[in-house]
Motif scaffolding. Structure first.
Motif, PDB file in Angstrom:
ATOM      1  N   MET A  46       0.829  -1.205   0.000  1.00  0.00           N
ATOM      2  CA  MET A  46       0.000   0.000   0.000  1.00  0.00           C
ATOM      3  C   MET A  46       0.865   1.257   0.000  1.00  0.00           C
ATOM      4  O   MET A  46       0.567   2.214  -0.714  1.00  0.00           O
ATOM      5  CB  MET A  46      -0.917  -0.020   1.230  1.00  0.00           C
ATOM      6  N   LEU A  47       1.951   1.247   0.759  1.00  0.00           N
ATOM      7  CA  LEU A  47       2.828   2.418   0.805  1.00  0.00           C
ATOM      8  C   LEU A  47       3.499   2.657  -0.546  1.00  0.00           C
ATOM      9  O   LEU A  47       3.594   3.803  -0.996  1.00  0.00           O
ATOM     10  CB  LEU A  47       3.881   2.248   1.897  1.00  0.00           C
ATOM     11  N   TRP A  48       3.964   1.598  -1.198  1.00  0.00           N
ATOM     12  CA  TRP A  48       4.586   1.775  -2.508  1.00  0.00           C
ATOM     13  C   TRP A  48       3.589   2.287  -3.531  1.00  0.00           C
ATOM     14  O   TRP A  48       3.902   3.185  -4.320  1.00  0.00           O
ATOM     15  CB  TRP A  48       5.204   0.464  -2.997  1.00  0.00           C
ATOM     16  N   MET A  49       2.384   1.722  -3.526  1.00  0.00           N
ATOM     17  CA  MET A  49       1.370   2.188  -4.487  1.00  0.00           C
ATOM     18  C   MET A  49       0.971   3.630  -4.203  1.00  0.00           C
ATOM     19  O   MET A  49       0.799   4.437  -5.124  1.00  0.00           O
ATOM     20  CB  MET A  49       0.152   1.267  -4.462  1.00  0.00           C
ATOM     21  N   GLY A  50       0.823   3.974  -2.922  1.00  0.00           N
ATOM     22  CA  GLY A  50       0.462   5.342  -2.562  1.00  0.00           C
ATOM     23  C   GLY A  50       1.548   6.334  -2.931  1.00  0.00           C
ATOM     24  O   GLY A  50       1.270   7.420  -3.447  1.00  0.00           O
ATOM     25  N   ALA A  51       2.798   5.970  -2.682  1.00  0.00           N
ATOM     26  CA  ALA A  51       3.911   6.857  -3.035  1.00  0.00           C
ATOM     27  C   ALA A  51       3.981   7.048  -4.552  1.00  0.00           C
ATOM     28  O   ALA A  51       4.199   8.168  -5.037  1.00  0.00           O
ATOM     29  CB  ALA A  51       5.225   6.288  -2.504  1.00  0.00           C
ATOM     30  N   THR A  52       3.798   5.975  -5.297  1.00  0.00           N
ATOM     31  CA  THR A  52       3.808   6.083  -6.756  1.00  0.00           C
ATOM     32  C   THR A  52       2.661   6.962  -7.245  1.00  0.00           C
ATOM     33  O   THR A  52       2.841   7.789  -8.140  1.00  0.00           O
ATOM     34  CB  THR A  52       3.715   4.677  -7.394  1.00  0.00           C
ATOM     35  N   ALA A  53       1.495   6.809  -6.643  1.00  0.00           N
ATOM     36  CA  ALA A  53       0.347   7.635  -7.023  1.00  0.00           C
ATOM     37  C   ALA A  53       0.627   9.109  -6.740  1.00  0.00           C
ATOM     38  O   ALA A  53       0.287   9.981  -7.555  1.00  0.00           O
ATOM     39  CB  ALA A  53      -0.902   7.177  -6.285  1.00  0.00           C
ATOM     40  N   LEU A  54       1.238   9.401  -5.596  1.00  0.00           N
ATOM     41  CA  LEU A  54       1.559  10.793  -5.273  1.00  0.00           C
ATOM     42  C   LEU A  54       2.572  11.387  -6.254  1.00  0.00           C
ATOM     43  O   LEU A  54       2.439  12.532  -6.678  1.00  0.00           O
ATOM     44  CB  LEU A  54       2.090  10.902  -3.844  1.00  0.00           C
ATOM     45  N   VAL A  55       3.576  10.607  -6.618  1.00  0.00           N
ATOM     46  CA  VAL A  55       4.576  11.093  -7.581  1.00  0.00           C
ATOM     47  C   VAL A  55       3.916  11.364  -8.931  1.00  0.00           C
ATOM     48  O   VAL A  55       4.163  12.403  -9.564  1.00  0.00           O
ATOM     49  CB  VAL A  55       5.737  10.088  -7.717  1.00  0.00           C
ATOM     50  N   LEU A  56       3.067  10.448  -9.371  1.00  0.00           N
ATOM     51  CA  LEU A  56       2.387  10.646 -10.651  1.00  0.00           C
ATOM     52  C   LEU A  56       1.442  11.850 -10.611  1.00  0.00           C
ATOM     53  O   LEU A  56       1.343  12.597 -11.588  1.00  0.00           O
ATOM     54  CB  LEU A  56       1.628   9.384 -11.053  1.00  0.00           C
ATOM     55  N   ALA A  57       0.769  12.046  -9.485  1.00  0.00           N
ATOM     56  CA  ALA A  57      -0.101  13.217  -9.355  1.00  0.00           C
ATOM     57  C   ALA A  57       0.729  14.504  -9.397  1.00  0.00           C
ATOM     58  O   ALA A  57       0.319  15.484 -10.020  1.00  0.00           O
ATOM     59  CB  ALA A  57      -0.896  13.141  -8.053  1.00  0.00           C
ATOM     60  N   PHE A  58       1.889  14.492  -8.759  1.00  0.00           N
ATOM     61  CA  PHE A  58       2.761  15.658  -8.796  1.00  0.00           C
ATOM     62  C   PHE A  58       3.241  15.944 -10.219  1.00  0.00           C
ATOM     63  O   PHE A  58       3.255  17.100 -10.657  1.00  0.00           O
ATOM     64  CB  PHE A  58       3.957  15.440  -7.853  1.00  0.00           C
ATOM     65  N   VAL A  59       3.609  14.884 -10.934  1.00  0.00           N
ATOM     66  CA  VAL A  59       4.043  15.049 -12.323  1.00  0.00           C
ATOM     67  C   VAL A  59       2.910  15.632 -13.161  1.00  0.00           C
ATOM     68  O   VAL A  59       3.129  16.514 -14.012  1.00  0.00           O
ATOM     69  CB  VAL A  59       4.537  13.706 -12.903  1.00  0.00           C
ATOM     70  N   ALA A  60       1.684  15.182 -12.931  1.00  0.00           N
ATOM     71  CA  ALA A  60       0.540  15.705 -13.671  1.00  0.00           C
ATOM     72  C   ALA A  60       0.317  17.185 -13.361  1.00  0.00           C
ATOM     73  O   ALA A  60      -0.001  17.978 -14.264  1.00  0.00           O
ATOM     74  CB  ALA A  60      -0.713  14.898 -13.340  1.00  0.00           C
ATOM     75  N   LEU A  61       0.490  17.572 -12.097  1.00  0.00           N
ATOM     76  CA  LEU A  61       0.335  18.986 -11.740  1.00  0.00           C
ATOM     77  C   LEU A  61       1.419  19.847 -12.375  1.00  0.00           C
ATOM     78  O   LEU A  61       1.147  20.977 -12.811  1.00  0.00           O
ATOM     79  CB  LEU A  61       0.339  19.152 -10.224  1.00  0.00           C
ATOM     80  N   VAL A  62       2.631  19.332 -12.447  1.00  0.00           N
ATOM     81  CA  VAL A  62       3.711  20.076 -13.110  1.00  0.00           C
ATOM     82  C   VAL A  62       3.388  20.240 -14.589  1.00  0.00           C
ATOM     83  O   VAL A  62       3.562  21.330 -15.163  1.00  0.00           O
ATOM     84  CB  VAL A  62       5.070  19.375 -12.892  1.00  0.00           C
ATOM     85  N   ALA A  63       2.919  19.160 -15.219  1.00  0.00           N
ATOM     86  CA  ALA A  63       2.547  19.246 -16.636  1.00  0.00           C
ATOM     87  C   ALA A  63       1.422  20.261 -16.839  1.00  0.00           C
ATOM     88  O   ALA A  63       1.435  21.029 -17.814  1.00  0.00           O
ATOM     89  CB  ALA A  63       2.118  17.871 -17.146  1.00  0.00           C
ATOM     90  N   LEU A  64       0.461  20.288 -15.920  1.00  0.00           N
ATOM     91  CA  LEU A  64      -0.627  21.266 -16.009  1.00  0.00           C
ATOM     92  C   LEU A  64      -0.090  22.688 -15.876  1.00  0.00           C
ATOM     93  O   LEU A  64      -0.488  23.585 -16.633  1.00  0.00           O
ATOM     94  CB  LEU A  64      -1.676  20.996 -14.929  1.00  0.00           C
TER      95      LEU A  64
END
Length: 112
Positions: A46-64
């Motif tokens: 769960m921690l690995w999946m959550g951390a990956t989700a947070l990184v991907l969300a951050f990348v999406a916000l940077v792209a936005l």
């Protein structure tokens, strides 16, 4: 005639009771050890999946943010576009941080 089992002495009964108790305790320890390992595996996943989700969300916000800067730069120039997007994102971060802080204070029993 039916043979009756020999009566065991109290010492033998207590010894067997202690051995049965040890066996039960070892089985319980084994069960809880297995349960803890299973929960730890689940928590790790769960921690690995959550951390990956947070990184991907951050990348999406940077792209936005980059997309907003590129879109606005044709209207107001790259400097002003960067400043506008930076100010907007900083304002949103400040509001969310303030809301989080008020929730922390409420949880700790302090008044605003």
């Amino acid at each position: 005639m039916i043979q009756q089992p020999e009566d065991e002495g109290i010492g033998e009964l207590l010894g067997r009771l202690v051995e049965d108790g040890k066996g039960y305790a070892q089985a319980e320890i084994g069960y809880y050890r297995t349960l803890a390992r299973s929960k730890l595996r689940d928590a790790t996943a769960m921690l690995w999946m959550g951390a990956t989700a947070l990184v991907l969300a951050f990348v999406a916000l940077v792209a936005l943010a980059v997309g907003l800067v590129l879109t606005l730069s044709s209207l107001v120039g790259p400097g002003w576009a960067t400043l506008i997007v930076f100010t907007g994102i900083t304002a949103i971060a400040a509001i969310l941080g303030w809301l989080a802080w008020t929730h922390v204070k409420r949880m700790m029993g302090q008044k605003s």
